[in-house]
Design a protein around this motif. Structure first.
Motif: not given
Length: 89
Positions: A60-63, A77-79
């Protein structure tokens, strides 16, 4: 039970409560636990934590761009919360 998994550091009163689903199961061995889920800050978004779905939290991580242009992109990383429903034996 719902506990924070990936969350920003929050020092007041202090930051001691980050339990994995396995950690929760170890703390409460007299419970039979159903399938644990991650929930995000998006309404209705639940992701099963299963052997087949290993690493779902990391996926689910975004860069985004790093502050230093010479550095690799920064990982965000999302909550996430770990959600579990159990029944005492």
């Amino acid at each position: 039970m719902s506990v924070p998994w990936v969350w920003r550091y929050h020092p007041y009163p202090d930051d001691y409560f980050r339990f994995s689903f396995r950690g929760v199961a170890a703390l409460f061995p007299d419970f039979d636990w159903g399938t644990p889920y991650y929930s995000t800050n998006v309404e209705g978004e639940f992701i099963a934590i299963t052997e087949e779905n290993k690493g779902a939290d990391n996926k689910l991580a975004q860069f985004g761009p790093a502050k230093n242009p010479a550095s690799a992109p920064r990982k965000y990383l999302p909550y996430l919360m770990v959600n579990m429903l159990g029944v005492r034996r």
